[in-house]
Design a protein around this motif. Structure first.
Motif, mmCIF file in Angstrom:
data_model
loop_
_atom_site.group_PDB
_atom_site.id
_atom_site.type_symbol
_atom_site.label_atom_id
_atom_site.label_comp_id
_atom_site.label_asym_id
_atom_site.label_seq_id
_atom_site.Cartn_x
_atom_site.Cartn_y
_atom_site.Cartn_z
ATOM 1 N N ASN A 7 0.861 -1.257 -0.083
ATOM 2 C CA ASN A 7 -0.036 0.049 -0.012
ATOM 3 C C ASN A 7 0.914 1.292 0.100
ATOM 4 O O ASN A 7 0.394 2.155 -0.338
ATOM 5 C CB ASN A 7 -0.911 0.212 1.159
ATOM 6 N N ALA A 8 2.053 1.191 0.554
ATOM 7 C CA ALA A 8 2.845 2.315 0.441
ATOM 8 C C ALA A 8 3.516 2.487 -1.092
ATOM 9 O O ALA A 8 4.099 3.683 -1.205
ATOM 10 C CB ALA A 8 4.310 2.229 1.513
ATOM 11 N N HIS A 9 3.293 1.757 -1.772
ATOM 12 C CA HIS A 9 3.883 1.770 -3.147
ATOM 13 C C HIS A 9 2.825 1.667 -4.366
ATOM 14 O O HIS A 9 3.105 1.165 -5.317
ATOM 15 C CB HIS A 9 4.898 0.616 -3.459
ATOM 16 N N ARG A 10 1.727 2.582 -4.308
ATOM 17 C CA ARG A 10 0.524 2.270 -5.168
ATOM 18 C C ARG A 10 1.117 3.124 -6.580
ATOM 19 O O ARG A 10 0.329 2.925 -7.357
ATOM 20 C CB ARG A 10 -0.615 3.203 -4.629
ATOM 21 N N ASP A 11 1.927 3.995 -6.421
ATOM 22 C CA ASP A 11 2.239 4.845 -7.680
ATOM 23 C C ASP A 11 3.310 4.014 -8.502
ATOM 24 O O ASP A 11 4.495 4.406 -8.761
ATOM 25 C CB ASP A 11 2.854 6.303 -7.250
ATOM 26 N N VAL A 12 2.769 2.950 -9.150
ATOM 27 C CA VAL A 12 3.781 2.038 -9.923
ATOM 28 C C VAL A 12 2.715 1.703 -11.036
ATOM 29 O O VAL A 12 1.408 1.725 -11.109
ATOM 30 C CB VAL A 12 4.196 1.074 -9.285
ATOM 31 N N ASP A 36 -10.694 -8.785 -10.330
ATOM 32 C CA ASP A 36 -10.924 -8.136 -11.676
ATOM 33 C C ASP A 36 -9.615 -7.340 -12.303
ATOM 34 O O ASP A 36 -9.395 -6.137 -12.373
ATOM 35 C CB ASP A 36 -12.012 -6.935 -11.368
ATOM 36 N N ALA A 37 -8.452 -8.189 -12.205
ATOM 37 C CA ALA A 37 -7.171 -7.653 -12.741
ATOM 38 C C ALA A 37 -7.342 -7.491 -14.380
ATOM 39 O O ALA A 37 -7.874 -8.078 -14.970
ATOM 40 C CB ALA A 37 -5.983 -8.712 -12.382
ATOM 41 N N LYS A 38 -6.844 -6.270 -14.670
ATOM 42 C CA LYS A 38 -6.934 -6.022 -16.036
ATOM 43 C C LYS A 38 -5.879 -6.617 -16.660
ATOM 44 O O LYS A 38 -5.917 -7.086 -17.850
ATOM 45 C CB LYS A 38 -6.543 -4.544 -16.351
ATOM 46 N N ASP A 39 -4.609 -6.777 -16.265
ATOM 47 C CA ASP A 39 -3.484 -7.313 -17.198
ATOM 48 C C ASP A 39 -2.745 -8.081 -16.014
ATOM 49 O O ASP A 39 -2.192 -7.458 -14.931
ATOM 50 C CB ASP A 39 -2.505 -6.249 -17.748
ATOM 51 N N SER A 40 -2.730 -9.479 -16.280
ATOM 52 C CA SER A 40 -1.758 -10.368 -15.439
ATOM 53 C C SER A 40 -0.965 -11.372 -16.336
ATOM 54 O O SER A 40 -1.451 -11.716 -17.284
ATOM 55 C CB SER A 40 -2.387 -10.775 -14.513
ATOM 56 N N ALA A 91 3.354 -1.401 -12.803
ATOM 57 C CA ALA A 91 3.272 -2.765 -12.684
ATOM 58 C C ALA A 91 3.933 -3.275 -11.201
ATOM 59 O O ALA A 91 4.602 -2.504 -10.830
ATOM 60 C CB ALA A 91 4.144 -3.428 -13.620
ATOM 61 N N VAL A 92 3.713 -4.895 -10.887
ATOM 62 C CA VAL A 92 4.101 -5.218 -9.791
ATOM 63 C C VAL A 92 4.589 -6.505 -10.040
ATOM 64 O O VAL A 92 3.688 -7.383 -10.674
ATOM 65 C CB VAL A 92 2.961 -5.194 -8.680
ATOM 66 N N TRP A 93 5.720 -6.954 -9.909
ATOM 67 C CA TRP A 93 6.395 -8.191 -10.255
ATOM 68 C C TRP A 93 6.575 -8.778 -8.767
ATOM 69 O O TRP A 93 7.229 -8.499 -7.863
ATOM 70 C CB TRP A 93 7.589 -8.293 -11.161
ATOM 71 N N GLY A 94 5.944 -10.181 -8.660
ATOM 72 C CA GLY A 94 6.219 -10.815 -7.639
ATOM 73 C C GLY A 94 6.780 -12.275 -7.810
ATOM 74 O O GLY A 94 6.382 -12.929 -8.898
ATOM 75 N N HIS A 95 7.896 -12.663 -7.144
ATOM 76 C CA HIS A 95 8.312 -13.922 -7.307
ATOM 77 C C HIS A 95 8.295 -15.002 -6.164
ATOM 78 O O HIS A 95 8.396 -14.143 -4.902
ATOM 79 C CB HIS A 95 9.889 -13.950 -7.780
ATOM 80 N N ALA A 99 -5.624 -4.567 -8.802
ATOM 81 C CA ALA A 99 -6.376 -4.748 -10.315
ATOM 82 C C ALA A 99 -6.254 -3.993 -11.178
ATOM 83 O O ALA A 99 -6.498 -4.327 -12.367
ATOM 84 C CB ALA A 99 -7.845 -5.149 -9.669
ATOM 85 N N ASP A 100 -5.863 -2.830 -11.033
ATOM 86 C CA ASP A 100 -5.803 -1.949 -12.121
ATOM 87 C C ASP A 100 -4.242 -1.549 -12.511
ATOM 88 O O ASP A 100 -3.860 -0.996 -13.360
ATOM 89 C CB ASP A 100 -6.009 -0.409 -11.755
ATOM 90 N N LYS A 101 -3.238 -2.364 -11.855
ATOM 91 C CA LYS A 101 -1.931 -2.390 -12.418
ATOM 92 C C LYS A 101 -1.603 -3.703 -13.510
ATOM 93 O O LYS A 101 -2.303 -4.660 -13.240
ATOM 94 C CB LYS A 101 -1.035 -2.452 -11.133
ATOM 95 N N LYS A 102 -0.378 -3.706 -13.803
ATOM 96 C CA LYS A 102 -0.099 -4.754 -14.489
ATOM 97 C C LYS A 102 0.602 -5.592 -13.420
ATOM 98 O O LYS A 102 1.333 -5.204 -12.614
ATOM 99 C CB LYS A 102 0.922 -4.512 -15.626
ATOM 100 N N LEU A 103 0.198 -7.156 -13.391
ATOM 101 C CA LEU A 103 0.744 -7.840 -12.453
ATOM 102 C C LEU A 103 1.620 -9.181 -13.136
ATOM 103 O O LEU A 103 0.858 -9.626 -14.015
ATOM 104 C CB LEU A 103 -0.391 -8.420 -11.864
ATOM 105 N N ILE A 104 2.641 -9.366 -12.661
ATOM 106 C CA ILE A 104 3.528 -10.424 -12.958
ATOM 107 C C ILE A 104 3.739 -11.477 -11.740
ATOM 108 O O ILE A 104 4.314 -11.033 -10.800
ATOM 109 C CB ILE A 104 4.820 -10.039 -13.795
#
Length: 99
Positions: A30-35, A85-89, A37-41, A61-66
């Motif tokens: 939540n402290a890093h909303r201004d992105v 309701d993810a837009k791009d994943s 995309a978010v990439w998680g491993h 859900a409005d971000k690109k998720l990897i």
């Protein structure tokens, strides 16, 4: 290495009934909303995956998720089954993945 949450001895992310201290990890997201995309491993992919299904982190859900190397987050199963309701994943699976 870093852990996004703690597990009881012998537990795995896909068998645990709760993730200890997970609120701290959600605060980091939540402290890093201004992105864009978010990439998680591994644990990070599990975190991003279930966080997108939670009300307090629904902005994901409005971000690109990897998501790379994730497993099923058992404690958040109900939230995921309600849907995201993810837009791009992008989900990365390996031929030998059995989880």
């Amino acid at each position: 290495g870093y852990e996004w949450w703690s597990l009881a001895p012998g537990e795995r992310s896909f068998t645990a009934t709760e993730y200890g201290d997970v609120e701290r990890a959600l605060d980091v997201l939540n402290a890093h909303r201004d992105v864009d995309a978010v990439w998680g491993h591994s644990q990070g992919a599990i975190l991003v995956g279930f966080a997108a299904a939670l009300d307090e982190t629904a902005w994901l859900a409005d971000k690109k998720l990897i998501l790379n190397g994730a497993s099923w987050p058992k404690p958040y199963e109900a939230a995921l089954l309600r849907g995201v309701d993810a837009k791009d994943s992008l989900h990365v699976f390996g031929a030998a993945d059995d989880i």
